[in-house]
Design a protein around this motif. Structure first.
Motif, PDB file in Angstrom:
ATOM      1  N   PRO A 187       0.801  -1.237   0.000  1.00 32.64           N
ATOM      2  CA  PRO A 187       0.000   0.000   0.000  1.00 32.64           C
ATOM      3  C   PRO A 187       0.827   1.278   0.000  1.00 32.64           C
ATOM      4  O   PRO A 187       0.475   2.236  -0.687  1.00 32.64           O
ATOM      5  N   VAL A 188       1.933   1.305   0.737  1.00 32.39           N
ATOM      6  CA  VAL A 188       2.741   2.521   0.799  1.00 32.39           C
ATOM      7  C   VAL A 188       3.448   2.744  -0.536  1.00 32.39           C
ATOM      8  O   VAL A 188       3.440   3.856  -1.089  1.00 32.39           O
ATOM      9  N   MET A 189       4.033   1.663  -1.080  1.00 33.18           N
ATOM     10  CA  MET A 189       4.691   1.775  -2.382  1.00 33.18           C
ATOM     11  C   MET A 189       3.679   2.140  -3.463  1.00 33.18           C
ATOM     12  O   MET A 189       3.975   2.945  -4.359  1.00 33.18           O
ATOM     13  N   SER A 190       2.494   1.581  -3.386  1.00 41.16           N
ATOM     14  CA  SER A 190       1.452   1.875  -4.379  1.00 41.16           C
ATOM     15  C   SER A 190       1.107   3.357  -4.387  1.00 41.16           C
ATOM     16  O   SER A 190       0.769   3.925  -5.437  1.00 41.16           O
TER      17      SER A 190
ATOM     18  N   SER B 184      -0.310   5.776 -11.514  1.00 41.95           N
ATOM     19  CA  SER B 184      -1.302   4.868 -12.097  1.00 41.95           C
ATOM     20  C   SER B 184      -2.083   4.122 -11.026  1.00 41.95           C
ATOM     21  O   SER B 184      -3.286   3.878 -11.177  1.00 41.95           O
ATOM     22  N   ALA B 185      -1.409   3.757  -9.923  1.00 43.76           N
ATOM     23  CA  ALA B 185      -2.101   3.056  -8.838  1.00 43.76           C
ATOM     24  C   ALA B 185      -3.111   3.961  -8.160  1.00 43.76           C
ATOM     25  O   ALA B 185      -4.221   3.534  -7.803  1.00 43.76           O
ATOM     26  N   LEU B 186      -2.728   5.232  -7.978  1.00 42.08           N
ATOM     27  CA  LEU B 186      -3.657   6.190  -7.367  1.00 42.08           C
ATOM     28  C   LEU B 186      -4.852   6.441  -8.285  1.00 42.08           C
ATOM     29  O   LEU B 186      -6.008   6.517  -7.831  1.00 42.08           O
ATOM     30  N   GLU B 187      -4.587   6.573  -9.571  1.00 45.55           N
ATOM     31  CA  GLU B 187      -5.673   6.821 -10.530  1.00 45.55           C
ATOM     32  C   GLU B 187      -6.633   5.640 -10.604  1.00 45.55           C
ATOM     33  O   GLU B 187      -7.851   5.820 -10.734  1.00 45.55           O
TER      34      GLU B 187
ATOM     35  N   LEU C  37      -0.487  -2.205  -6.258  1.00 44.55           N
ATOM     36  CA  LEU C  37       0.402  -2.613  -7.344  1.00 44.55           C
ATOM     37  C   LEU C  37       0.410  -4.124  -7.548  1.00 44.55           C
ATOM     38  O   LEU C  37       0.412  -4.613  -8.676  1.00 44.55           O
ATOM     39  N   TYR C  38       0.430  -4.866  -6.444  1.00 44.39           N
ATOM     40  CA  TYR C  38       0.533  -6.322  -6.537  1.00 44.39           C
ATOM     41  C   TYR C  38      -0.832  -7.004  -6.546  1.00 44.39           C
ATOM     42  O   TYR C  38      -1.060  -7.943  -7.304  1.00 44.39           O
ATOM     43  N   CYS C  39      -1.723  -6.561  -5.672  1.00 45.01           N
ATOM     44  CA  CYS C  39      -3.036  -7.204  -5.605  1.00 45.01           C
ATOM     45  C   CYS C  39      -3.895  -6.906  -6.832  1.00 45.01           C
ATOM     46  O   CYS C  39      -4.695  -7.742  -7.266  1.00 45.01           O
ATOM     47  N   ASP C  40      -3.745  -5.700  -7.376  1.00 48.24           N
ATOM     48  CA  ASP C  40      -4.620  -5.274  -8.469  1.00 48.24           C
ATOM     49  C   ASP C  40      -3.871  -4.980  -9.768  1.00 48.24           C
ATOM     50  O   ASP C  40      -4.500  -4.551 -10.747  1.00 48.24           O
TER      51      ASP C  40
END
Length: 412
Positions: A180-183, A188-191, A196-199
């Motif tokens: 979650p922190v890296m995401s 793109s993850a925020l948008e 990053l890994y789960c989705d």
């Protein structure tokens, strides 16, 4: 821990500035043992900072790696990454680069190229264990081209297995890993509002496969061609029996093959052409193939220490290597085979189309300290690097060694 300086901006101008010099000089002084330093070299990079880096290498900073900014960008764009993302790449490990927005995996799987030749020679079976690990066949080869075709078929099968295995792992990332922190650092993850890994919310969700043992397999193929098909000194079955018996009672032949036959890394045109053909063949099996995350697979040719345990599982090879010995390192010549010096070595590796290996193509150059002394030695180092990059090289790692120091290290 990788640290990089250099590279270029969106307009292709060098990013070297005053701080770059400060970072490099302090790295040379610190002499850390856990930092990989990358100099991202562009056409307009000031020569004095390249000289400074080489001065560090010849004085013990052997972890400095020289990388071609142009070739890195070209390889990332070849995968379909936008120019702005490719230019703003990052280095995630020793030699692996990813574009802006890419969740860069260093290496998801390894492909043992000499093992593919081994099973091609042995009807699909492992020479050491007798187990079927490749594609079974009952072919008899009347020409070198027929043998190479079967080697290619087995190599493609190995690549397919590696891709299948990687996808089986990666489609379950969501079950055991999140970031979650890296995401939160990825636009793109925020948008997309996902992990990053789960989705799989990175802009580029690529996977990496590394093909290992290039020089070992090229030298082996060259030996087979000469012994069996050109000079007809042995039948292929006789050679296979020799390999299964680990060169027992054939030491003279083994030494002749190892020391006198054509080798990759010497500038030999035929060996270089075979290396280029083999990399193109592996790229065809790996590069751009879809993965389980909505991205693609990217090929690399670096081996680091994986070559040891892969070699331990590989039977004797036709290049004179004993069963269980290490495979060749990265895209370098087999140990002791670079008999035409740094020029022949770099000329050979430059024949490989490194734009097809975005996960990294590195050649290791070993030099005696006497060859790098003074201004003449320093200028020669810079000239070899620039020539190699002008010919399309991806990355090169220079080691400057001294006999006295190595002997003392062995005693310690």
């Amino acid at each position: 821990i990788p640290v990089a300086i250099g590279g270029t901006d969106i307009d292709g101008k060098t990013l070297i500035n005053e701080l770059s010099y400060v970072i490099l000089e302090n790295y040379k002084i610190a002499k850390t043992n856990n930092t990989k330093f990358h100099l991202l070299c562009s056409d307009d990079m000031p020569s004095d900072i390249i000289k400074s880096a080489f001065d560090g290498v010849r004085n013990g900073n052997n972890s400095i790696c020289f990388m071609s900014d142009k070739k890195i960008i070209e390889s990332l764009k070849k995968m379909g990454e936008e120019h702005a993302d490719a230019v703003n790449y990052h280095v995630v490990g020793c030699y692996e680069c990813g574009g802006q927005g890419e969740l860069t995996c260093s290496c998801n799987a390894k492909i043992n190229i000499p093992k593919a030749l081994e099973v091609a020679l042995n009807k699909g079976y492992d020479m050491n264990t007798g187990k079927l690990i490749g594609l079974p066949h009952d072919k008899e080869f009347s020409s070198f081209d027929e043998l190479y075709e079967e080697f290619s078929r087995q190599a493609h099968y190995f690549c397919e297995c590696a891709i299948k295995l990687t996808n089986a792992y990666e489609e379950h990332y969501k079950d055991f890993h999140s970031a979650p922190v890296m995401s939160a650092t990825y636009t793109s993850a925020l948008e997309k509002g996902g992990d990053l890994y789960c989705d799989y919310t990175a802009k580029y969700n690529n996977s990496s496969l590394n093909a290992i043992g290039l020089a070992t397999v090229v030298d082996s193929l060259m030996s087979i061609k000469k012994l069996v098909f050109d000079d007809k000194k042995l039948t292929l079955n006789e050679l296979c029996d020799i390999l299964k018996n680990n060169w027992e009672n054939n030491e003279d032949l083994r030494l002749s093959v190892k020391n006198k036959f054509p080798k990759f890394g010497t500038g030999n045109v035929e060996a270089d052409s075979l290396a280029q053909k083999t990399v193109d063949m592996i790229y065809e099996a790996v590069g751009g193939k879809p993965n389980a995350k909505g991205g693609i697979f990217r090929l690399g040719l670096f081996s680091i220490d994986w070559r040891h345990w892969l070699g331990s599982k590989t039977a004797a090879s036709a290049d004179g290597r004993f069963s269980g010995e290490t495979l060749s390192q990265n895209t370098s010549a087999t140990f002791g085979a670079d008999t035409n010096g740094i020029t022949g070595h770099l000329l050979s590796v430059a024949k490989i189309d490194a734009s097809k290996t975005p996960n990294g193509t590195i050649v290791d150059i070993d030099l005696h300290s006497s060859a790098t002394k003074g201004d003449e030695g320093l200028n020669a180092l810079v000239a070899t690097l620039k020539t190699y990059f002008n010919m399309g090289g991806f990355a090169v790692h220079y080691n400057v060694l001294d006999t006295k120091v190595l002997k003392e290290a062995k005693l310690d």
